[in-house]
Design a protein around this motif. Structure first.
Motif, PDB file in Angstrom:
ATOM      1  N   GLY A 198       0.819  -1.212   0.000  1.00  0.00           N
ATOM      2  CA  GLY A 198       0.000   0.000   0.000  1.00  0.00           C
ATOM      3  C   GLY A 198       0.852   1.260   0.000  1.00  0.00           C
ATOM      4  N   ARG A 199       2.003   1.221   0.670  1.00  0.00           N
ATOM      5  CA  ARG A 199       2.862   2.410   0.716  1.00  0.00           C
ATOM      6  C   ARG A 199       3.575   2.632  -0.616  1.00  0.00           C
ATOM      7  NH1 ARG A 199       5.345   0.770   4.599  1.00  0.00           N
ATOM      8  NH2 ARG A 199       7.308   0.063   3.668  1.00  0.00           N
ATOM      9  N   LEU A 200       3.957   1.569  -1.315  1.00  0.00           N
ATOM     10  CA  LEU A 200       4.668   1.715  -2.594  1.00  0.00           C
ATOM     11  C   LEU A 200       3.732   2.091  -3.744  1.00  0.00           C
ATOM     12  CD1 LEU A 200       7.112  -1.331  -2.368  1.00  0.00           C
ATOM     13  CD2 LEU A 200       7.602   1.078  -1.913  1.00  0.00           C
ATOM     14  N   ARG A 201       2.481   1.705  -3.665  1.00  0.00           N
ATOM     15  CA  ARG A 201       1.489   2.050  -4.700  1.00  0.00           C
ATOM     16  C   ARG A 201       1.887   1.567  -6.100  1.00  0.00           C
ATOM     17  NH1 ARG A 201      -2.459   6.055  -3.539  1.00  0.00           N
ATOM     18  NH2 ARG A 201      -2.599   6.293  -1.281  1.00  0.00           N
ATOM     19  N   ARG A 202       2.533   0.400  -6.179  1.00  0.00           N
ATOM     20  CA  ARG A 202       2.894  -0.116  -7.503  1.00  0.00           C
ATOM     21  C   ARG A 202       1.739  -0.869  -8.142  1.00  0.00           C
ATOM     22  NH1 ARG A 202       8.161  -1.915  -5.321  1.00  0.00           N
ATOM     23  NH2 ARG A 202       7.320  -4.041  -5.251  1.00  0.00           N
ATOM     24  N   HIS A 203       0.798  -1.306  -7.336  1.00  0.00           N
ATOM     25  CA  HIS A 203      -0.271  -2.180  -7.828  1.00  0.00           C
ATOM     26  C   HIS A 203      -1.580  -1.404  -7.966  1.00  0.00           C
ATOM     27  CE1 HIS A 203       2.643  -5.201  -6.823  1.00  0.00           C
ATOM     28  NE2 HIS A 203       2.546  -4.952  -5.526  1.00  0.00           N
ATOM     29  N   ASP A 204      -2.374  -1.863  -8.910  1.00  0.00           N
ATOM     30  CA  ASP A 204      -3.748  -1.352  -9.038  1.00  0.00           C
ATOM     31  C   ASP A 204      -4.732  -2.218  -8.245  1.00  0.00           C
ATOM     32  OD1 ASP A 204      -3.029   0.661 -11.012  1.00  0.00           O
ATOM     33  OD2 ASP A 204      -2.741  -1.022 -12.377  1.00  0.00           O
ATOM     34  N   LEU A 205      -4.298  -3.435  -7.883  1.00  0.00           N
ATOM     35  CA  LEU A 205      -5.169  -4.361  -7.164  1.00  0.00           C
ATOM     36  C   LEU A 205      -4.287  -5.298  -6.351  1.00  0.00           C
ATOM     37  CD1 LEU A 205      -8.040  -5.553  -6.713  1.00  0.00           C
ATOM     38  CD2 LEU A 205      -7.637  -7.025  -8.690  1.00  0.00           C
ATOM     39  N   LEU A 206      -4.772  -5.663  -5.138  1.00  0.00           N
ATOM     40  CA  LEU A 206      -4.002  -6.530  -4.256  1.00  0.00           C
ATOM     41  C   LEU A 206      -4.890  -7.708  -3.840  1.00  0.00           C
ATOM     42  CD1 LEU A 206      -1.165  -6.567  -2.947  1.00  0.00           C
ATOM     43  CD2 LEU A 206      -2.221  -5.618  -0.884  1.00  0.00           C
ATOM     44  N   ILE A 207      -4.396  -8.953  -4.097  1.00  0.00           N
ATOM     45  CA  ILE A 207      -5.092 -10.167  -3.683  1.00  0.00           C
ATOM     46  C   ILE A 207      -4.365 -10.745  -2.483  1.00  0.00           C
ATOM     47  CG2 ILE A 207      -5.831 -12.475  -4.365  1.00  0.00           C
ATOM     48  CD1 ILE A 207      -5.838 -11.554  -7.243  1.00  0.00           C
ATOM     49  N   VAL A 208      -5.100 -11.016  -1.402  1.00  0.00           N
ATOM     50  CA  VAL A 208      -4.532 -11.564  -0.171  1.00  0.00           C
ATOM     51  C   VAL A 208      -5.253 -12.869   0.122  1.00  0.00           C
ATOM     52  CG1 VAL A 208      -4.098 -11.173   2.272  1.00  0.00           C
ATOM     53  CG2 VAL A 208      -4.087  -9.235   0.690  1.00  0.00           C
ATOM     54  N   GLY A 209      -4.495 -13.979   0.266  1.00  0.00           N
ATOM     55  CA  GLY A 209      -5.192 -15.223   0.545  1.00  0.00           C
ATOM     56  C   GLY A 209      -4.294 -16.427   0.592  1.00  0.00           C
ATOM     57  N   ARG A 210      -4.960 -17.579   0.671  1.00  0.00           N
ATOM     58  CA  ARG A 210      -4.297 -18.877   0.713  1.00  0.00           C
ATOM     59  C   ARG A 210      -5.344 -19.940   0.404  1.00  0.00           C
ATOM     60  NH1 ARG A 210      -2.796 -21.925   5.766  1.00  0.00           N
ATOM     61  NH2 ARG A 210      -3.725 -23.558   4.457  1.00  0.00           N
ATOM     62  N   GLY A 211      -4.884 -21.217   0.300  1.00  0.00           N
ATOM     63  CA  GLY A 211      -5.801 -22.319   0.067  1.00  0.00           C
ATOM     64  C   GLY A 211      -6.522 -22.727   1.340  1.00  0.00           C
ATOM     65  N   GLY A 212      -7.284 -23.834   1.245  1.00  0.00           N
ATOM     66  CA  GLY A 212      -8.090 -24.272   2.373  1.00  0.00           C
ATOM     67  C   GLY A 212      -7.268 -24.874   3.485  1.00  0.00           C
ATOM     68  N   GLY A 213      -7.946 -25.083   4.618  1.00  0.00           N
ATOM     69  CA  GLY A 213      -7.290 -25.652   5.795  1.00  0.00           C
ATOM     70  C   GLY A 213      -8.212 -25.614   6.983  1.00  0.00           C
ATOM     71  N   SER A 214      -7.709 -26.035   8.126  1.00  0.00           N
ATOM     72  CA  SER A 214      -8.491 -26.012   9.354  1.00  0.00           C
ATOM     73  C   SER A 214      -8.588 -24.589   9.883  1.00  0.00           C
ATOM     74  CB  SER A 214      -7.843 -26.913  10.403  1.00  0.00           C
ATOM     75  OG  SER A 214      -6.563 -26.385  10.771  1.00  0.00           O
ATOM     76  N   LEU A 215      -9.390 -24.443  10.944  1.00  0.00           N
ATOM     77  CA  LEU A 215      -9.532 -23.118  11.551  1.00  0.00           C
ATOM     78  C   LEU A 215      -8.193 -22.605  12.054  1.00  0.00           C
ATOM     79  CD1 LEU A 215     -11.342 -20.812  12.542  1.00  0.00           C
ATOM     80  CD2 LEU A 215     -11.736 -22.116  14.640  1.00  0.00           C
ATOM     81  N   GLU A 216      -7.396 -23.504  12.634  1.00  0.00           N
ATOM     82  CA  GLU A 216      -6.075 -23.075  13.119  1.00  0.00           C
ATOM     83  C   GLU A 216      -5.176 -22.662  11.961  1.00  0.00           C
ATOM     84  OE1 GLU A 216      -7.619 -25.790  13.934  1.00  0.00           O
ATOM     85  OE2 GLU A 216      -7.793 -25.930  16.127  1.00  0.00           O
ATOM     86  N   ASP A 217      -5.279 -23.391  10.812  1.00  0.00           N
ATOM     87  CA  ASP A 217      -4.450 -23.035   9.649  1.00  0.00           C
ATOM     88  C   ASP A 217      -4.819 -21.658   9.108  1.00  0.00           C
ATOM     89  OD1 ASP A 217      -3.222 -25.472   9.866  1.00  0.00           O
ATOM     90  OD2 ASP A 217      -4.501 -26.453   8.378  1.00  0.00           O
ATOM     91  N   LEU A 218      -6.100 -21.338   9.115  1.00  0.00           N
ATOM     92  CA  LEU A 218      -6.564 -20.062   8.560  1.00  0.00           C
ATOM     93  C   LEU A 218      -6.506 -18.931   9.581  1.00  0.00           C
ATOM     94  CD1 LEU A 218      -9.749 -21.268   6.612  1.00  0.00           C
ATOM     95  CD2 LEU A 218      -7.394 -21.147   5.808  1.00  0.00           C
ATOM     96  N   TRP A 219      -6.084 -19.224  10.792  1.00  0.00           N
ATOM     97  CA  TRP A 219      -6.196 -18.244  11.880  1.00  0.00           C
ATOM     98  C   TRP A 219      -5.439 -16.936  11.623  1.00  0.00           C
ATOM     99  CZ3 TRP A 219      -9.787 -17.913  15.214  1.00  0.00           C
ATOM    100  CH2 TRP A 219      -9.678 -16.998  16.257  1.00  0.00           C
TER     101      TRP A 219
END
Length: 450
Positions: A198-219
């Protein structure tokens, strides 16, 4: 040595054991609020009443617990000895034995239950601060030229996103922010990557995520530091954590939630697909319009070509036209002479027809024929009128009441002169007058019949 009972002369206030236990119970229930307690179940028992009784203990202490049937019916698991649980309970006293106990209102398994309680508390706090408010969320760009992805560099999620973006939107630049997506320190790495992007502003869009897992994995995506980094990010964000059924706090704070990382790549490239479809439709329309224009121009060329003639052909056409005009001029002269002769002959014949003697003879003949026709018409009219008159007279005679009387009938009237049509209107002893073809008579009614 036995103790003598108190006498009436003493001023001491003495409580019974029941009164004491009742007072202690009231003090416990009124002064200690509802609380959460964690521990291991032991001595679990289920009598026929449906109530549960057990001991909750840790390494150094234990406490008696009771969970009544109306409360334990709603549990989705069956507790047993050795199970670590969290309970929400109020402190009370069992007066019969003078033992304090916990009256359990809710129970959940420890570990997952503690995480869920912590998650709900954080959700409530962030909701109150407005971090989930749709009004603060940014609109995604239609054609992001540079897309940042904050995820693990070794997971299947990043491969799926890169593959989908490369196939659907190859014009976009993709930059990976490699982070740890589970375990100790993962939340801090994810938040730091979001802050830096966000500070560098190089991107027009940012995707944040990961694959599936348990509640502890996604915590890590339920941590407050990640939620606040997403809320403060000036770049539009897509949260793509786990599977469609998984919902994290990051999903609620991000500008758009994608059910899966693959879906996030499809959302990011949706504008490109839409633009490609629009361009394809415009291309088809342009090709069709150009084809129609070419066909129209070809028709105009063929039409113009059909109107173009060689100069020799034009000279021949002109010469032929002169010859035709000459022939027409000759024919017109002969026609004029012939026409004048015909007019003269017609005038002579007309003059012969107009001679007075001939006109007189013709007029006399017409007059004679007209007189004969008039006589025939008068004779026919008189005969027709005579026949009609005779027919009408016969009709009048047939319709006359006298003609009816002539056939032997009579007209009966009562004393008031009304014609009698029905015997029911007469009475015995009544006088009636009868009119015949010639004359009439008066009669006295003796009897009537229907």
């Amino acid at each position: 040595m036995p103790v003598s009972p108190p006498t009436a002369s003493t001023n001491r206030s003495v409580l019974s054991v029941s009164d004491l236990n009742r007072e202690v119970k009231s003090l416990l229930e009124n002064n200690i609020p509802l609380l959460w307690v964690g521990g291991e179940i032991s001595n679990f028992s289920t009598p026929s009443s449906g109530h549960w009784y057990f001991t909750l203990k840790d390494a150094r202490a234990q406490v008696r617990c009771a969970m009544f049937r109306g409360r334990n019916r709603s549990l989705r698991f069956r507790p047993g000895n050795g199970l670590d649980v969290l309970i929400r309970a109020r402190v009370s006293l069992y007066e019969g034995r003078g033992e304090y106990q916990l009256i359990v209102e809710h129970m959940e398994e420890a570990g997952i239950g503690a995480l869920m309680r912590q998650l709900e508390q954080l959700k409530a706090r962030l909701l109150a601060e407005g971090l989930f408010d749709p009004a603060r969320k940014q609109k995604l760009p239609m054609l992001p030229r540079n897309i940042g992805i904050v995820t693990s560099p070794t997971g299947a999620a990043v491969r799926d996103m890169v593959q989908i973006l490369g196939r659907r939107y190859p014009a976009a630049a993709i930059e990976l922010w490699p982070v740890q997506v589970q375990g100790q320190g993962a939340a801090e790495q994810i938040a730091a990557a979001i802050d830096t992007a966000g500070r560098l502003r190089r991107h027009d869009l940012l995707i944040v995520g990961r694959g599936g897992g348990s509640l502890e994995d996604l915590w890590p995506f339920n941590e407050e530091v990640v939620a606040r980094a997403l809320a403060a990010c000036p770049i539009p964000t897509i949260s793509a954590v786990g599977h469609e059924t998984d919902t994290t706090i990051a999903d609620l704070v991000a500008d758009v939630r994608a059910p899966t990382p693959s879906a996030a790549a499809e959302i990011a490239s949706a504008g490109a697909i839409e633009l490609a479809q629009t361009l394809a439709a415009l291309k088809h329309r342009l090709q069709r319009a150009a084809l129609l224009l070419i066909r129209h121009l070809q028709q105009e060329v063929r039409l113009a070509r059909s109107h173009i003639r060689h100069p020799r052909e034009q000279l021949q056409n002109r010469a032929q036209r002169l010859d035709h005009l000459e022939l027409r001029l000759r024919s017109a002269g002969q026609y004029t002479i012939q026409r004048d002769r015909q007019r003269l002959d017609s005038a002579l014949r007309a003059f012969a027809h107009c001679h007075p003697e001939r006109s007189l003879r013709a007029g006399q003949t017409q007059l004679d024929e007209a007189g004969k026709a008039l006589q025939r018409a008068v004779d026919g009219l008189l005969q027709q009128r005579g026949e009609r008159l005779g027919h009408t007279a016969q009709l009048l005679h047939n319709l006359s009441p006298l003609a009816v009387l002539q056939r032997g009938y009579g007209i009966v009237r009562d004393n008031s002169g009304r014609i009698v049509k029905c015997s029911k209107s007469l009475e015995a002893g009544q006088r009636v007058h009868t009119r015949l073809w010639e004359g009439g008579f008066t009669a006295l009614v003796e009897q009537t019949s229907e």
